[in-house]
Design an enzyme around this catalytic site. Structure first.
Site, short mmCIF file in Angstrom:
data_model
loop_
_atom_site.label_atom_id
_atom_site.label_comp_id
_atom_site.label_asym_id
_atom_site.label_seq_id
_atom_site.Cartn_x
_atom_site.Cartn_y
_atom_site.Cartn_z
N LYS A 147 -9.98 2.08 -1.44
CA LYS A 147 -10.04 1.54 -0.07
C LYS A 147 -11.30 2.03 0.64
O LYS A 147 -11.57 3.22 0.71
CB LYS A 147 -8.79 1.98 0.69
N GLU A 174 0.84 -1.21 0.00
CA GLU A 174 0.00 0.00 0.00
C GLU A 174 0.87 1.26 0.00
O GLU A 174 1.84 1.35 0.76
CB GLU A 174 -0.88 -0.02 1.25
N CYS A 195 -5.09 -3.08 3.64
CA CYS A 195 -4.65 -2.77 5.00
C CYS A 195 -5.79 -2.83 6.04
O CYS A 195 -6.22 -3.91 6.41
CB CYS A 195 -3.96 -1.41 4.99
#
Length: 253
Positions: free
Chosen positions: A106, A35, A141
């Site tokens: 995300k 990321e 994440c």
């Protein structure tokens, strides 16, 4: 590729080195980057300057590297400058022909009303991608902490969950535990690619890991930057679900 994201090294040099590493993986099927490996996952001051569109220079460079190596490339994520003017933490996946095959903004932003949660817009769409080696489910994440998201990816056919991250060292045991939990509960492979080194004074956790549908660790890195390779057979997903058909007993959702 568990990259040591040293933000003191010029951006152009870090990009060139990462592209070189990708081009060296010509014998692989899928290469995964972490990321925000280029702008940095924790140096918020860089994000506005480093924001790019989906056809910006970083995306173009990654596309060329994927094509040169002939691999599927999950390019980690960039700070995307959206058409609406907002910033998004957006993952890019390229085919071996260099075409952009999927993007994922995300959904769960970290920071509890500060940092990423304040500076990035939330994604709205779940993303899966069919490949010759199985259907990928995309996450990033902090998403790893939200099991309901992965159930929905499962229902969309995901067989391999790909999770790039910039997960800090002080919570690395959460990272390792959650990667295995997502694999076990959904009977999928998990490819979790973290950063190493230190960003904005925050030590990164490393320990990128490949987990099979039984929750067994196939391969795991340590805390240092390195290229972690593993061979998996996605046929194990269907076999696991047949041998231990726990998913048939779902009653909620």
């Amino acid at each position: 590729m568990q990259l040591d994201v040293d933000l003191s090294v010029p951006k152009a040099d870090r990009l060139a080195e990462t592209l070189r590493l990708v081009r060296e993986r010509a014998d692989d099927h899928l290469v995964v980057l972490p990321e925000l490996w280029l702008p940095g996952g924790w140096d918020y001051a860089r994000w506005d300057e480093d924001a790019e569109t989906l056809d910006g220079p970083t995306a173009q460079a990654l596309a060329e590297a994927a094509r040169d190596a002939g691999v599927w490339l999950h390019g980690g994520s960039i700070v995307e400058r959206g058409d609406d003017g907002a910033h998004y933490n957006t993952s890019l996946v390229f085919g071996p022909d260099g075409a952009l095959r999927a993007t994922y903004r995300k959904i769960h932003r970290f920071g509890f009303d500060s940092g990423e949660a304040a500076l990035m817009g939330p994604g709205a769409d779940l993303v899966t991608l069919a490949t010759p080696f199985g259907t990928l489910g995309l996450a990033t994440c902090y998403d790893l902490r939200f099991p309901e998201m992965f159930r929905l990816l499962l229902d969309r056919g995901a067989e391999v969950l790909v999770v790039p991250a910039a997960w800090p060292a002080r919570r690395v045991e959460h990272w390792r535990l959650l990667a295995r939990a997502r694999a076990v509960e959904n009977q999928v492979f998990v490819l979790a690619c973290n950063t190493a080194g230190s960003q904005a004074g925050l030590a990164q956790g490393g320990h990128s890991v490949v987990v099979d549908p039984w929750g067994e660790i196939v391969a795991e890195a340590g805390p240092e930057g390195r290229v972690l390779t593993a061979e998996i057979d996605t046929a194990l997903v269907a076999k696991t679900r047949a041998d231990f058909p726990v998913l048939k007993d779902r009653r909620v959702g």
